[in-house]
Scaffold this motif. Structure first.
Motif, PDB file in Angstrom:
ATOM      1  N   SER A  64       0.852  -1.191   0.000  1.00  0.00           N
ATOM      2  CA  SER A  64       0.000   0.000   0.000  1.00  0.00           C
ATOM      3  C   SER A  64       0.887   1.240   0.000  1.00  0.00           C
ATOM      4  O   SER A  64       1.998   1.226   0.537  1.00  0.00           O
ATOM      5  N   GLY A  98      -6.772  -4.404   3.056  1.00  0.00           N
ATOM      6  CA  GLY A  98      -7.491  -3.999   1.847  1.00  0.00           C
ATOM      7  C   GLY A  98      -7.980  -5.205   1.077  1.00  0.00           C
ATOM      8  O   GLY A  98      -7.755  -6.356   1.476  1.00  0.00           O
ATOM      9  N   GLU A 113      -3.891   0.820  -3.040  1.00  0.00           N
ATOM     10  CA  GLU A 113      -3.557  -0.574  -2.764  1.00  0.00           C
ATOM     11  C   GLU A 113      -3.058  -1.181  -4.070  1.00  0.00           C
ATOM     12  O   GLU A 113      -3.744  -1.105  -5.102  1.00  0.00           O
ATOM     13  N   THR A 135      -8.263   2.226  -4.677  1.00  0.00           N
ATOM     14  CA  THR A 135      -7.894   3.533  -4.116  1.00  0.00           C
ATOM     15  C   THR A 135      -8.917   3.877  -3.040  1.00  0.00           C
ATOM     16  O   THR A 135     -10.111   3.967  -3.331  1.00  0.00           O
ATOM     17  N   TYR A 136      -8.441   4.021  -1.817  1.00  0.00           N
ATOM     18  CA  TYR A 136      -9.330   4.304  -0.694  1.00  0.00           C
ATOM     19  C   TYR A 136      -9.176   5.780  -0.314  1.00  0.00           C
ATOM     20  O   TYR A 136      -8.069   6.222   0.013  1.00  0.00           O
TER      21      TYR A 136
END
Ligand code: FMN
Length: 179
Positions: A64, A98, A113, A135-136
């Motif tokens: 990440s 994730g 991630e 993508t967080y």
């Protein structure tokens, strides 16, 4: 008048990122600002070969890459100053797994991630090429179109010549609007 100051690694500022991976022993974090973009679906992180994190990245292929805001600087600076080979850094950040299994930092405003697709090795560096799987983004940092709002994210930047952190600036114009 410009002055030639020699051959200086001077392509800055770059974003400060926290790179996370699972090693055999635990989750580990390091700080990386030597990051880049390769095409529209790949990024690069350039990590010195002697870092403890690298083996975890090689073993799992999952990593990440988290942006850092000003509040996170003390913790970020710590994981960038001691090696996981000497100290257990696994509890510095609250994290969750994730979708592809990489450790994702809860407090980061934006985390990519990724999976490793290649390693462009030089004598002393692993230059991992990463494909972005997810993508967080902290929801309050999205704009009305559901895109990351970088004024709100306010990523911390870095420059190598004086080894300093910088803050991000304001939007000063829209691209392709100056014709
Ligand atoms: C601001 C900052 C930026 C850094 N950027 C990088 C980088 O881009 N590449 C790298 O290999 N190390 C970089 N480092 C150093 C590593 O984060 C540091 O050596 C870390 O302790 C290695 O951790 P590890 O051995 O647990 O993997 C940076 C450190 C700081 C403070």
């Amino acid at each position: 008048m410009q002055k030639n100051v020699g051959s200086l690694l001077a392509l800055y500022p770059t974003p400060v990122t926290i790179v996370g991976a699972k090693t055999k022993e635990r989750v580990n974090w390091l700080l990386a600002a030597h990051v880049g973009i390769i095409g529209h679906d790949r990024i690069l992180i350039s990590l010195a070969k002697n870092h403890y994190t690298n083996q975890g990245i090689k073993d799992t292929g999952k990593v990440s890459v988290a942006l850092v805001n000003e509040k996170m600087i003390p913790k970020a600076d710590y994981v960038g100053s001691v090696s996981g080979a000497k100290e257990d850094k696994s509890e510095v950040f609250v994290w969750h797994e994730g979708e592809n299994g990489a450790p994702v930092i809860d407090e980061s405003p934006l985390v990519l991630e990724c999976e490793v697709t290649d390693n462009y090795e030089t004598d002393t560096f692993d230059n991992f090429i990463l494909k972005i799987n997810a993508t967080y983004v902290e929801e309050s940092k999205l704009n009305e179109h559901g895109k990351p709002d970088y004024e709100k994210i306010a990523p911390v930047l870095f420059e190598f010549p004086t080894y300093s952190y910088l803050s991000c600036g304001k939007v000063i114009g829209k691209c392709l609007s100056f014709k």
